[in-house]
Enzyme design. Structure first.
Site, PDB file in Angstrom:
ATOM      1  N   ASP A 100      40.774 -17.065 -34.194  1.00 51.81           N
ATOM      2  CA  ASP A 100      40.624 -18.510 -34.061  1.00 51.81           C
ATOM      3  C   ASP A 100      39.313 -18.940 -34.689  1.00 51.81           C
ATOM      4  OD1 ASP A 100      38.572 -17.974 -32.171  1.00 51.81           O
ATOM      5  OD2 ASP A 100      40.020 -17.948 -30.536  1.00 51.81           O
ATOM      6  N   TYR A 134      53.248 -25.907 -27.301  1.00 49.14           N
ATOM      7  CA  TYR A 134      51.969 -26.117 -27.970  1.00 49.14           C
ATOM      8  C   TYR A 134      52.186 -26.771 -29.336  1.00 49.14           C
ATOM      9  CZ  TYR A 134      50.353 -22.433 -24.756  1.00 49.14           C
ATOM     10  OH  TYR A 134      50.070 -21.681 -23.657  1.00 49.14           O
ATOM     11  N   ARG A 177      47.533 -17.584 -30.950  1.00 48.33           N
ATOM     12  CA  ARG A 177      46.624 -17.019 -31.955  1.00 48.33           C
ATOM     13  C   ARG A 177      47.291 -15.882 -32.717  1.00 48.33           C
ATOM     14  NH1 ARG A 177      41.755 -14.736 -29.125  1.00 48.33           N
ATOM     15  NH2 ARG A 177      42.997 -14.998 -27.237  1.00 48.33           N
ATOM     16  N   ASP A 212      42.233 -21.466 -23.723  1.00 49.12           N
ATOM     17  CA  ASP A 212      40.973 -21.044 -24.329  1.00 49.12           C
ATOM     18  C   ASP A 212      40.036 -22.236 -24.470  1.00 49.12           C
ATOM     19  OD1 ASP A 212      41.796 -18.418 -24.598  1.00 49.12           O
ATOM     20  OD2 ASP A 212      42.640 -18.738 -26.593  1.00 49.12           O
TER      21      ASP A 212
END
Length: 334
Positions: A116, A102, A207, A74
């Site tokens: 987000d 991540y 997310r 993203d």
């Protein structure tokens, strides 16, 4: 979440350069011809740039005719974005299928409509979670779990990305998908900020994971920051920013910064073929390695295949029973 989206190739230069030049203007210099580029750039993507825009910029720096990335990050996310050029694009699907790692910061107590920082705040609740409750919540999400893909995602319905429906105020039903959280570690907790490290299967939405952790704690949450630090066997070690890549020099110097094509294949065992068998392999023939006196790995499955005389990568093959090597994906530069 992870789509292999090749950059659109630039329009070819017309064979007859008969475009009219306005009076007083010098004619444009012809664009240099695109030359083959084969390899992998480990890019450290910055915040605010889409994966495809990052790919287009790197592609222009190399003047490369063919390129693709290995899973969308993203725009608000940063970190590892492997970019494949030329023959390396044949193996980019492997990274799309690979596990990802991540590091994320989850903002507890605040929900947004996108999950987000790019969305609007839609709810706020007090945060009253102890470190023990945080650990218990994380344990709930380790292993196989189900996730409902977010409306603000690139998944398509009737040929249109879900985020386009979301921007129009339309919410569609989405089926939950099974994913696997291999590792979920607590890095730091200073309420309301929760820092975690996640290793997960393809298709996992961090997310959604952050939102679900917030719901489990009874306060809601959204993702404040996201950084990808691993894709399959690849890590940020040796990764470059776009600025560093541009400063590496001219096109040839930038090519030297790329990993070779087989940099994507290091997790597979290698098979070395003599010249005649290499020729037959490149013609798509199945080879009885034991009969030909070629050493074969003990484990069956996917292997990377080289020509022994010059160490040229020929592609990948499938090692089958009785040491039969079947060609899989071949490299045209061999």
């Amino acid at each position: 979440m992870a789509d292999n989206i090749p950059a659109d190739a630039a329009s070819p230069i017309p064979a007859n350069n008969d475009k009219r030049v306005k009076r007083g203007q010098a004619p444009r210099a012809p664009r240099p011809p695109r030359l083959p580029v084969h390899g992998v750039l480990l890019l450290d993507k910055p915040v605010g740039l889409s994966s495809n825009d990052a790919l287009i910029r790197a592609k222009r720096m190399l003047n490369a005719p063919k390129a693709g990335h290995t899973g969308t990050l993203d725009p608000f996310a940063t970190g590892l974005l492997p970019l494949c050029f030329g023959e390396a694009t044949k193996f980019s699907q492997d990274l799309l299928e690979a596990d990802k790692t991540y590091e994320a910061v989850v903002h507890l107590g605040v929900k947004t409509d996108t999950g987000d920082t790019e969305g609007q705040v839609i709810a706020e609740r007090p945060v009253d979670a102890s470190p023990e409750q945080i650990e218990a919540a994380l344990a709930r999400f380790r292993g196989p779990i189900s996730q409902v893909p977010p409306m603000h995602s690139a998944l398509k319905r009737d040929g249109k990305p879900l985020y386009e429906y979301a921007r129009a105020g339309i919410t569609l039903e989405r089926e939950a998908r099974d994913v696997i959280i291999h590792k979920l570690e607590l890095l730091d907790y200073q309420a309301p900020m929760l820092a975690i490290r996640v290793t997960c299967s393809k298709g996992t939405y961090i997310r959604v994971l952050g939102e679900d952790i917030g719901e489990h704690l009874g306060c809601g949450a959204h993702l404040n920051a996201l950084r990808r630090i691993g894709v399959g066997p690849l890590t940020l070690d040796g990764a470059m920013t776009l600025e560093q890549f541009e400063a590496a020099g001219e096109t040839e110097q930038r090519k030297a910064a790329l990993l070779p094509v087989d940099g994507l294949l290091q997790s597979f065992p290698a098979v070395q073929l003599p010249d005649e068998l290499a020729r037959r392999f490149l013609h798509g023939q199945r080879l009885p390695l034991a009969k030909e006196g070629v050493a074969a790995p003990e484990q069956l499955g996917r292997v990377r295949v080289y020509r022994a005389s010059d160490a040229a990568l020929l592609g990948t093959g499938l090692l089958q029973e009785y040491a039969i090597l079947a060609p899989e994906r071949l490299v045209s530069t061999a």
